[in-house]
Design an enzyme around this catalytic site. Structure first.
Site, PDB file in Angstrom:
ATOM      1  N   HIS A 165       0.856  -1.188   0.000  1.00  0.00           N
ATOM      2  CA  HIS A 165       0.000   0.000   0.000  1.00  0.00           C
ATOM      3  C   HIS A 165       0.891   1.236   0.000  1.00  0.00           C
ATOM      4  O   HIS A 165       2.115   1.140   0.116  1.00  0.00           O
ATOM      5  CB  HIS A 165      -0.973  -0.011   1.176  1.00  0.00           C
ATOM      6  CG  HIS A 165      -0.340   0.040   2.533  1.00  0.00           C
ATOM      7  ND1 HIS A 165       0.441  -0.969   3.040  1.00  0.00           N
ATOM      8  CD2 HIS A 165      -0.380   0.997   3.494  1.00  0.00           C
ATOM      9  CE1 HIS A 165       0.843  -0.650   4.260  1.00  0.00           C
ATOM     10  NE2 HIS A 165       0.371   0.548   4.556  1.00  0.00           N
ATOM     11  N   HIS A 189       1.191   3.985   1.966  1.00  0.00           N
ATOM     12  CA  HIS A 189       1.622   4.766   3.131  1.00  0.00           C
ATOM     13  C   HIS A 189       3.149   4.902   3.124  1.00  0.00           C
ATOM     14  O   HIS A 189       3.866   3.983   2.706  1.00  0.00           O
ATOM     15  CB  HIS A 189       1.154   4.111   4.426  1.00  0.00           C
ATOM     16  CG  HIS A 189      -0.260   4.478   4.775  1.00  0.00           C
ATOM     17  ND1 HIS A 189      -1.058   3.693   5.567  1.00  0.00           N
ATOM     18  CD2 HIS A 189      -1.013   5.567   4.441  1.00  0.00           C
ATOM     19  CE1 HIS A 189      -2.248   4.269   5.710  1.00  0.00           C
ATOM     20  NE2 HIS A 189      -2.240   5.401   5.034  1.00  0.00           N
ATOM     21  N   ASP A 238       5.638   4.755   5.172  1.00  0.00           N
ATOM     22  CA  ASP A 238       6.575   3.822   5.801  1.00  0.00           C
ATOM     23  C   ASP A 238       6.769   2.555   4.981  1.00  0.00           C
ATOM     24  O   ASP A 238       7.613   1.717   5.311  1.00  0.00           O
ATOM     25  CB  ASP A 238       6.140   3.471   7.233  1.00  0.00           C
ATOM     26  CG  ASP A 238       4.728   2.925   7.329  1.00  0.00           C
ATOM     27  OD1 ASP A 238       3.852   3.423   6.604  1.00  0.00           O
ATOM     28  OD2 ASP A 238       4.492   2.007   8.140  1.00  0.00           O
ATOM     29  N   HIS A 239       6.021   2.431   3.885  1.00  0.00           N
ATOM     30  CA  HIS A 239       6.147   1.268   3.004  1.00  0.00           C
ATOM     31  C   HIS A 239       6.712   1.622   1.625  1.00  0.00           C
ATOM     32  O   HIS A 239       7.035   0.715   0.861  1.00  0.00           O
ATOM     33  CB  HIS A 239       4.791   0.586   2.834  1.00  0.00           C
ATOM     34  CG  HIS A 239       4.259  -0.012   4.098  1.00  0.00           C
ATOM     35  ND1 HIS A 239       4.237  -1.365   4.350  1.00  0.00           N
ATOM     36  CD2 HIS A 239       3.744   0.578   5.207  1.00  0.00           C
ATOM     37  CE1 HIS A 239       3.723  -1.583   5.545  1.00  0.00           C
ATOM     38  NE2 HIS A 239       3.403  -0.421   6.088  1.00  0.00           N
ATOM     39  N   ASP A 298      -0.630  -3.552   5.770  1.00  0.00           N
ATOM     40  CA  ASP A 298      -1.315  -3.150   6.995  1.00  0.00           C
ATOM     41  C   ASP A 298      -2.792  -3.510   6.899  1.00  0.00           C
ATOM     42  O   ASP A 298      -3.430  -3.360   5.851  1.00  0.00           O
ATOM     43  CB  ASP A 298      -1.180  -1.643   7.204  1.00  0.00           C
ATOM     44  CG  ASP A 298       0.247  -1.232   7.535  1.00  0.00           C
ATOM     45  OD1 ASP A 298       1.124  -2.109   7.572  1.00  0.00           O
ATOM     46  OD2 ASP A 298       0.473  -0.021   7.757  1.00  0.00           O
TER      47      ASP A 298
END
Length: 307
Positions: free
Chosen positions: A63, A65, A67-68, A211
Site C-alpha cells: 500500500h 503509506h 513507511d512502506h 497493513d
C-alpha cells in the site's frame, strides 16, 4: 527459500527498528529476490547484507503509506549503479503508484539506465513469475492495502533410480530426459514416467500482508490455509484490541485467535509499534507458541522445501 525482514517498525522508526522492507529470498530457486515494500533506510539496511540489488527484479508494494514506499525512489536510483544497468525491473502495487513514481522522477530529473514496468493491481489480480504464482487479496486498512500470496508450482517427485536400473537403464543424461517426459521407450517397450517417480513435491506457500485489521472471510482463509509462512502486521501486542481496530491495524493475539484453525506452519509478526521497549518485546516473545516469531531488523527465517 528465506524470509528476511530488513525493516520491522510501524509508521515511526526507532533506534533499533527501521520502517517496512521484506525480502523473499528465492536465489536458490529462481536466482532472484522478491522485495515487498521499501521503507526509508532500505538502502542502508541492504548494505549490511549480501543481497545484490541487481538480483531484485520484482518489487511488490502492499500500500502507499510512506513507511512502506518512501525508500523506493532512492533504491531504484541506486540500483542503476549497482549492477542493474540494462536489467528490467517490474513493480506491482495499488493504483496511484505509477503517478507517484513518475512525478518523483520528473521533479528530481532522475533517469534510470534500465527499463521499469509498473503494474497497478487490484483484488483478485493473478501474477505468474517463472515457477511462482502470486495471488492478490484486498485487506482492511484505511487506504487500499493488499495481501500477496506467493505459491511455488508443484514439482515432479524424485526418480526411482533402482527401478530404472531394474529394467536395464544405467545412470546418465537419459535420467534427466526421462524425468522431463510423460513416457519413454526402452528396448521397444513404452513406459509411463510416473511409474518411476516418487510423490509430487508440493510447492511452498508464503503469505505476506500489508497493513490491515484482522480479516474473517472464507475466501481469505482459503488463501492462508496450510501456508508454510504467514507474515502479518502486529502494530499492537498487549491486548489493545479496540485501539488496533480504530487505527485499522492488528493486535497479535487477535490474529492468532481468528486464524487458529488454518494449519499455518509458522507466523512472523512485523510492523511493531515503537511504543514497546525492546525489553518488553524480548519477554513477550517467551510467551508465544514455538511457531510464532516477532521480527526484528535482519530477522531471517528459512522455509524448508517440502518432502
Amino acid at each position: 527459500m528465506y524470509i528476511n525482514i530488513l525493516g520491522s517498525a510501524a509508521g515511526l522508526p526507532s533506534k533499533k527498528r527501521h520502517t517496512q522492507a521484506i525480502i523473499l529470498d528465492m536465489v536458490d530457486e529462481l536466482n532472484e529476490y522478491f522485495l515487498i515494500d521499501v521503507g526509508e533506510a532500505f538502502q542502508h539496511r541492504l548494505l549490511n547484507t549480501s543481497i545484490k540489488p541487481s538480483k531484485i527484479n520484482h518489487i511488490f508494494i502492499t500500500h502507499l503509506h510512506g513507511d512502506h514506499i518512501y525508500g523506493l525512489p532512492g533504491f531504484l536510483s541506486s540500483r542503476a549503479h549497482q549492477g542493474g544497468e540494462g536489467k528490467p525491473l517490474k513493480i506491482y502495487g495499488p493504483k496511484g503508484l505509477s503517478e507517484w513514481l513518475t512525478t518523483t522522477f520528473q521533479v528530481s530529473e532522475t533517469i534510470l539506465n534500465y527499463p521499469v514496468e509498473i503494474v497497478e493491481i487490484e483484488d483478485g489480480s493473478f501474477i505468474s513469475i517463472k515457477d511462482v504464482t502470486i495471488e492478490v487479496k484486498t485487506l482492511d486498512h484505511n487506504i487500499e492495502s493488499f495481501l500477496y500470496v506467493f505459491k511455488e508450482n508443484d514439482q515432479k517427485g524424485a526418480l526411482n533410480v533402482l527401478k530404472l536400473k531394474e529394467i536395464g537403464i544405467r545412470p546418465g543424461p537419459i535420467y534427466s530426459e526421462i524425468k522431463n517426459s510423460d513416457t519413454f521407450v526402452h528396448d521397444g517397450v513404452i513406459y509411463d514416467t510416473n511409474d518411476f517417480l516418487g510423490p509430487v513435491i508440493k510447492g511452498r506457500k508464503v503469505c505476506i500482508h500489508g497493513d490491515t485489521r484482522p480479516l474473517q472471510s472464507e475466501v481469505y482463509f482459503d488463501l492462508l490455509k496450510d501456508a508454510d509462512c504467514v507474515v502479518h502486521e502486529a502494530t499492537f501486542l498487549d491486548h489493545e484490541y479496540e485501539k488496533a481496530y480504530s487505527y485499522y491495524h492488528s493486535e497479535i493475539h487477535d490474529v492468532l485467535s481468528i486464524q487458529k484453525d488454518l494449519r499455518v506452519k509458522h507466523y512472523i509478526f512485523t510492523h511493531i509499534s515503537n511504543r514497546y521497549e525492546e525489553e518488553f518485546i524480548s519477554n513477550f516473545i517467551k510467551t508465544l507458541p514455538s511457531n510464532v516469531s516477532v521480527a526484528h531488523d535482519y530477522f531471517k527465517y528459512e522455509i524448508a522445501r517440502k518432502k
